[in-house]
Design an enzyme around this catalytic site. Structure first.
Site, short mmCIF file in Angstrom:
data_model
loop_
_atom_site.label_atom_id
_atom_site.label_comp_id
_atom_site.label_asym_id
_atom_site.label_seq_id
_atom_site.Cartn_x
_atom_site.Cartn_y
_atom_site.Cartn_z
N HIS A 13 3.04 9.70 -3.29
CA HIS A 13 2.18 10.75 -3.51
C HIS A 13 0.64 10.15 -3.50
O HIS A 13 -0.21 10.82 -3.14
CB HIS A 13 2.33 10.97 -5.13
CG HIS A 13 3.40 11.95 -5.41
ND1 HIS A 13 3.35 13.17 -5.77
CD2 HIS A 13 4.70 11.63 -5.41
CE1 HIS A 13 4.49 13.92 -6.15
NE2 HIS A 13 5.46 12.77 -5.79
N ASP A 30 -2.43 16.37 -9.04
CA ASP A 30 -1.13 16.30 -8.49
C ASP A 30 -0.31 17.11 -9.52
O ASP A 30 -0.67 17.72 -10.69
CB ASP A 30 -0.46 14.76 -8.41
CG ASP A 30 0.49 14.50 -7.31
OD1 ASP A 30 1.15 15.76 -6.99
OD2 ASP A 30 0.57 13.39 -6.76
N GLY A 77 14.67 16.38 -2.68
CA GLY A 77 13.36 17.10 -2.82
C GLY A 77 13.00 17.79 -1.54
O GLY A 77 13.66 18.25 -0.88
N HIS A 88 14.52 10.40 6.85
CA HIS A 88 14.70 11.26 5.62
C HIS A 88 13.88 12.48 5.60
O HIS A 88 14.32 13.21 4.85
CB HIS A 88 14.46 10.63 4.40
CG HIS A 88 13.07 9.96 3.94
ND1 HIS A 88 11.87 10.26 4.62
CD2 HIS A 88 12.75 8.92 3.55
CE1 HIS A 88 10.90 9.59 4.63
NE2 HIS A 88 11.31 8.83 3.52
N SER A 95 6.14 11.13 7.58
CA SER A 95 6.86 10.26 8.57
C SER A 95 7.30 11.44 9.71
O SER A 95 7.23 10.86 10.92
CB SER A 95 8.37 9.86 8.15
OG SER A 95 8.13 9.01 6.84
N GLU A 126 4.32 11.40 12.03
CA GLU A 126 3.97 10.10 12.50
C GLU A 126 5.00 10.08 13.90
O GLU A 126 4.35 9.73 14.82
CB GLU A 126 4.18 8.99 11.66
CG GLU A 126 3.76 7.71 12.09
CD GLU A 126 4.14 6.65 10.95
OE1 GLU A 126 3.10 5.82 10.72
OE2 GLU A 126 4.95 6.60 10.25
N SER A 165 10.61 2.77 1.87
CA SER A 165 10.63 1.77 0.68
C SER A 165 11.44 2.22 -0.71
O SER A 165 12.03 1.46 -1.19
CB SER A 165 9.30 1.06 0.20
OG SER A 165 8.50 2.27 -0.27
#
Length: 464
Positions: A24, A115, A380, A357, A362, A365, A278
């Site tokens: 986040h 958030d 999620g 995932h 990602s 990118e 990670s």
């Protein structure tokens, strides 16, 4: 201490206050950098232990002030907690309300970006005359499916079930064929579990946040998620602003020699990179099937696997990998654990495919670096991001999974990789590659991406 920088009368000032998970924090940092580059004054709030990492990613710019909040129980990010205790972190955030209110009174920003967990912030900000902005780190397709008022339209007072979540809510964009498998729907049931002193569900927190904030900002664009953004705007009856996909700036670091030398030994676009971040830990069976699927392709690959900090990565790999695996793949495969220069590896000319995932950052990118996408989501919004890329945009392929438990076999990994790497001359692979190239050009166009932020800043100024 809060910033003492003098503010010009026409300078926009925003406070950033993300949830304490690095997944986040990162989008808030990315948005902070983009806004700052367009003349916006930014102040960032987080826990003390997170600040060094935050500072290192804020373009090393000392003008972006980072303020430490005190947490009574010392828990400061999700990396320090097992998943079942994540509610403790949300409760700790609830206890920062007095600190946050004092800081807002002192800083007097135009906006505070917050958030999903801080459902109390819109009311608190309103009390001190500051507008609140719910900045969603999730994709619009995900929020539109799960966290909208109409999600309970067909429930009629009973507890929601995973069977309810398998279907989209009433009014969901008709041109979307999105639905959830049983194991995916089960993953979202935690949102409807009550916890904490306030006995609220995660769904109630998000709905209150979205319902009471001044307006909503998504890190996406109409070109990618138009129907879902329109649906959210209709559901909450307030402005939905867009930052664009927040394409990361090119890294100024240099790829370590051990990686560059290894990658240089393979042809262009032939290497598969497989990495899940990670904080995603695969089970033994998942590791075995994934590793075996990569082996079956006959292609060179890098497999990055991470484990909880209290476990020995070496011991876990020795137990989980198929017997004799490292010896069989030693000339074309590397299995790595720990810190990894993902952005730089994706940029290398030898890398042609990214198995990930489905995290939105990602995915972006990979597309910018023209790496084909194979999606293997685990939790999620990853499920929705994967469906968006594979079903709506047809710019990648999702690994086939069983409906009930999400089980996948090595053959499922192989088939997905064959589609984008070995059968690119067939119709499906050809279409995916063509679509992928078009989105890569769109995301790599700096003028377009810059305009997203320029327009957002103009809207923020006009609404301040």
């Amino acid at each position: 201490m809060p910033s003492e920088l003098a503010m010009n009368n026409d300078e926009l000032h925003v406070v950033m206050f993300p949830f304490l998970a690095f997944g986040h924090i990162s989008p808030f940092v990315q948005l902070s950098n983009k806004l700052f580059s367009h003349g916006v004054h930014v102040t960032f709030l987080s826990a003390a232990s997170n600040i060094p990492r935050i500072r290192s990613t804020l373009n090393l710019n000392p003008a972006i002030n980072v303020i430490s909040l005190k947490f009574p129980n010392g828990i400061t990010n999700t990396a320090e907690l097992p998943p079942h205790l994540a509610g403790n972190l949300i409760h700790a955030l609830d206890l920062t309300q007095d600190q946050v209110k004092s800081l807002l009174l002192e800083l007097k920003p135009h906006y505070v970006f917050f958030d999903f967990a801080q459902h109390w912030l819109p009311k608190l900000a309103s009390e001190v005359g500051i507008k609140s902005v719910h900045f969603s780190v999730y994709s619009a397709i995900s929020d539109a499916y799960i966290t909208v008022p109409s999600r309970f339209a067909d429930v009629e007072g009973r507890n929601i079930t995973f069977e309810d979540l398998k279907k989209p809510p009433p009014g969901y964009p008709q041109n979307s064929n999105i639905s959830l498998k049983a194991f995916e729907a089960m993953d979202f049931m935690f949102l409807f579990t009550r916890f904490g002193e306030k006995n609220l569900t995660g769904y109630e927190r998000v709905l209150q946040s979205l319902g009471e904030c001044s307006f909503i900002v998504f890190k996406t664009c109409k070109e990618i998620e138009g129907p879902y953004l329109d649906y959210i705007e209709t559901q909450f009856r307030k402005p939905v602003l867009l930052s664009g996909p927040l394409v990361p700036e090119p890294s100024t670091d240099v790829l370590e020699e051990k990686w560059s030398k290894w990658l240089d030994g393979f042809p262009a676009k032939s290497v598969i990179l497989c990495s899940f971040g990670s904080e995603t830990f695969l089970s033994d069976y998942q590791i075995k099937e994934l590793a075996s699927g990569l082996e079956l392709t006959g292609l060179p690959f890098i497999l990055v696997l991470n484990f909880p900090s209290n476990l020995s990565a070496k011991a876990e790999l020795e137990r989980a990998l198929p017997k004799g695996y490292l010896e069989r793949v030693k000339n074309r495969g590397v299995v790595h654990s720990g810190w990894f220069q993902q952005q730089l590896v994706l940029k290398h000319s030898s890398v042609g495919c990214y198995v990930c995932h489905g995290g939105f950052s990602s995915v972006i990118e990979a597309m910018v670096n023209e790496c084909q996408l194979v999606l293997l989501p685990f939790k999620g919004d990853q499920f929705f991001n994967s469906k968006l890329i594979a079903n709506d945009l047809k710019a990648g392929v999702e690994v086939n999974r069983s409906d009930e438990d999400g089980f996948f076999h090595k053959e499922d990994i192989l088939e997905a990789l064959k589609t984008v790497m070995l059968e690119d001359n067939k119709e499906q692979g050809k279409q995916i590659r063509e679509n992928h190239m078009q989105w890569s050009k769109f995301l790599s166009n700096k003028e377009i991406q810059n305009k997203f932020i320029t327009d957002l800043v103009a809207q923020l100024k006009s609404m301040a």
